[in-house]
Enzyme design. Structure first.
Site, short mmCIF file in Angstrom:
data_model
loop_
_atom_site.label_atom_id
_atom_site.label_comp_id
_atom_site.label_asym_id
_atom_site.label_seq_id
_atom_site.Cartn_x
_atom_site.Cartn_y
_atom_site.Cartn_z
N HIS A 147 0.80 -1.24 0.00
CA HIS A 147 0.00 0.00 0.00
C HIS A 147 0.83 1.29 0.00
CE1 HIS A 147 -3.59 -2.34 0.66
NE2 HIS A 147 -3.22 -2.75 1.86
N ASP A 182 -2.99 -11.19 -1.16
CA ASP A 182 -3.39 -10.57 0.11
C ASP A 182 -4.90 -10.27 0.02
OD1 ASP A 182 -1.77 -8.59 2.39
OD2 ASP A 182 -3.84 -8.00 1.89
N HIS A 184 -6.38 -7.72 0.83
CA HIS A 184 -6.58 -6.32 0.43
C HIS A 184 -6.10 -6.08 -1.00
CE1 HIS A 184 -6.33 -6.14 4.93
NE2 HIS A 184 -7.36 -5.33 4.75
N ASP A 272 -3.63 -12.78 5.09
CA ASP A 272 -4.92 -12.33 5.65
C ASP A 272 -6.10 -12.81 4.80
OD1 ASP A 272 -4.13 -10.65 3.60
OD2 ASP A 272 -4.23 -8.80 4.78
C1 TV1 Z 1 -4.08 0.51 15.65
C2 TV1 Z 1 -4.82 -0.15 16.61
C3 TV1 Z 1 -4.39 0.40 14.30
C4 TV1 Z 1 -5.90 -0.94 16.21
C5 TV1 Z 1 -5.83 -0.51 12.53
C6 TV1 Z 1 -8.00 -2.38 10.15
C7 TV1 Z 1 -5.47 -0.39 13.90
C8 TV1 Z 1 -6.91 -1.28 12.18
C9 TV1 Z 1 -6.24 -1.06 14.86
C10 TV1 Z 1 -7.25 -1.40 10.78
C11 TV1 Z 1 -7.63 -1.94 13.19
C12 TV1 Z 1 -7.34 -0.97 8.66
C13 TV1 Z 1 -8.48 1.69 7.50
C14 TV1 Z 1 -9.67 3.91 7.97
C15 TV1 Z 1 -8.08 4.08 6.66
C16 TV1 Z 1 -8.40 3.17 7.79
C17 TV1 Z 1 0.29 -5.31 4.99
C18 TV1 Z 1 -9.88 5.77 6.31
C19 TV1 Z 1 -9.36 -3.45 13.84
C20 TV1 Z 1 -0.68 -5.26 3.87
C21 TV1 Z 1 -4.13 -2.32 5.96
C22 TV1 Z 1 -5.55 -2.07 6.44
C23 TV1 Z 1 -3.90 -3.71 5.42
C24 TV1 Z 1 -5.74 -0.64 6.81
C25 TV1 Z 1 -2.44 -3.94 5.11
C26 TV1 Z 1 -7.14 -0.34 7.34
C27 TV1 Z 1 -2.16 -5.17 4.25
N1 TV1 Z 1 -8.04 -2.07 8.84
N2 TV1 Z 1 -7.29 -1.83 14.47
N3 TV1 Z 1 -6.87 -0.53 9.82
N4 TV1 Z 1 -9.09 4.99 7.15
N5 TV1 Z 1 -7.28 1.07 7.50
O1 TV1 Z 1 -9.50 1.09 7.30
O2 TV1 Z 1 -2.87 -5.14 3.03
O3 TV1 Z 1 -2.58 -6.34 4.90
O4 TV1 Z 1 -8.70 -2.71 12.83
ZN ZN Z 2 -3.91 -7.22 3.65
CA CA Z 3 -4.79 -8.69 -3.09
#
Ligand code: TV1
Ligand code: ZN
Ligand code: CA
Length: 387
Positions: A147, A182, A184, A272
């Site tokens: 990302h 992944d 995502h 994931d």
């Molecule tokens: C700290 C503590 C950070 C608890 C993040 C889930 C946390 C998330 C947390 C979380 C969470 C996301 C968003 C909303 C963007 C935000 C490595 C507009 C329980 C490759 C990244 C996901 C995936 C980001 C990374 C996503 C990968 N989901 N608890 N954050 N804003 N961010 O939705 O593709 O796996 O969730």
């Molecule tokens: Zn992911």
């Molecule tokens: Ca993917």
């Protein structure tokens, strides 16, 4: 692996840097770099290190990171951690310490710059081993941070080791396939090569209301300009299982290999997409996930395997260990050998494979309709490239 037999051996190079194990995103954060140390401990305990060449640890230099990232952003990552200079800019504009819904995806953490250098150095070193013809398959489970953008941290990713590795491979191979399993959407890598006719990006991902990164990765997003139809997206509903996933994956990837004929493949193996993940809602077993790796291996094209997401750490470590075994072409015993982290596997009876949740949300993807329609749309996009 048993489900995707392939007797042929491959020369496998493996990158592991112990400096990543203690990186801490914060107490409630889902991203736990220690899962890579757990995977490594499993790999070692199964004796798989004897079947691979170990690559020497080499953190990426600032110049190497600047090949795909903006100077001001790289300076900021370095200065924030090393305290070289006081930071005067608004770091939220660079995606750092941005609070959304009470949590921070990309906190400024202790050792952040060192962490970036280490995981991206791994992907670069692994790519170079392939480019030099030293290996058929190279592995860096600490990479796969799909990302990160050129000037901004995003979705737990600070620097984009994948775009660095693909760029390195482009100096040696005419066409590079990027494949992302992944859960995502692989938006950062897709954006980096959207206009390239030498890189095809293919992402399989969960695409449901309110799921990160929200608006990206629709089936009709196919890139533009010189890169048109060299971007493919395979969106999925919740609960997709092994059977449904492979009814999409196999025909699509088989056609991609025929039409695009890549000289190297970079595969982001985010775990994931496994059943029971803390963030993802797909329903793959470890065998189903690893079958994707075995399928890519079967084409005998230089293959770079990277990590990525994966938030139920015992599942992630078991998955990446099993996929390391698939890479070297060995079946490993179901029983996890006694080792430092073995207590993490108590819930799964100290076995590599754990049971998937039967039929969870399966209806969304059922009745042939969704799988067939989506697969046909993607194949239709691919047919444009042929012409
Ligand atoms: C700290 C503590 C950070 C608890 C993040 C889930 C946390 C998330 C947390 C979380 C969470 C996301 C968003 C909303 C963007 C935000 C490595 C507009 C329980 C490759 C990244 C996901 C995936 C980001 C990374 C996503 C990968 N989901 N608890 N954050 N804003 N961010 O939705 O593709 O796996 O969730
Ligand atoms: Zn992911
Ligand atoms: Ca993917």
């Amino acid at each position: 692996s048993a489900s995707c037999p392939d007797g042929q051996k491959r020369r496998v190079c493996y990158y592991y840097d112990s400096g990543i194990a203690n990186v801490d995103y914060g107490p409630r954060h889902n991203m736990v770099p220690r899962r890579v140390d757990m995977a490594h401990a499993l790999v070692r305990s199964y004796g798989l290190l004897d079947d691979m060449m170990r690559l020497r640890e080499r953190p990426a230099t600032e110049d190497e990171i600047c090949v795909v990232h903006d100077h001001d952003y790289v300076d900021l990552l370095r200065d924030l951690t090393l305290g070289n200079k006081p930071v005067t800019c608004d770091i939220k504009a660079y995606g750092l310490n941005k609070v959304v819904n009470g949590s921070i995806d990309n906190p400024v953490i202790s050792g952040m710059w060192d962490y970036c250098q280490r995981y991206s150095g791994g992907s670069l070193t692994a790519a170079r081993a392939l480019a030099a013809g030293e290996a058929d398959i190279a592995i860096n489970w600490s990479g796969g941070m799909h990302h990160a953008c050129s000037g901004e941290a995003n979705g737990f990713c600070y620097v984009n080791d994948i775009t660095m590795a693909v760029t390195e491979l482009l100096a040696h191979f005419r066409r590079v396939l990027y494949l992302d399993i992944d859960v995502h959407h692989g938006d950062g890598v897709e954006a980096a090569f959207a206009n390239s006719n030498r890189v095809m990006t293919v992402s399989f991902h969960q695409c449901t209301e309110g799921f990160f990164p929200f608006k990206n990765g629709l089936v009709d997003d196919v890139g533009e300009g010189a890169g048109m139809y060299r971007t493919l997206n395979v969106p999925m509903k919740e609960g997709m299982d092994d059977e449904g996933y492979h009814r999409m994956f196999r025909p699509i990837i088989a056609r991609v290999m025929e039409v695009f004929q890549p000289e190297a493949i970079v595969m982001q193996c985010g775990a994931d997409s496994l059943s029971g993940d803390k963030l993802g809602r797909l329903n793959l077993s470890i065998r189903g996930h690893a079958c994707c790796v075995a399928f890519m291996r079967s084409f005998n094209v230089p293959l770079l395997l990277l990590g990525g997401g994966g938030y139920t750490v015992n599942h992630v470590a078991a998955c990446w260990c099993y996929e390391t075994a698939v890479a070297v072409g060995k079946e490993i015993h179901e029983d996890i050998p006694p080792h430092w982290y073995d207590h993490y596997y108590q819930d799964q009876g100290y076995k590599i494979h754990y049971p998937v949740k039967q039929g969870r949300n399966k209806k969304d993807n059922d009745g042939e309709a969704y799988i067939t329609t989506t697969t046909n749309k993607v194949l239709e996009h691919l047919s444009k490239l042929e012409a």
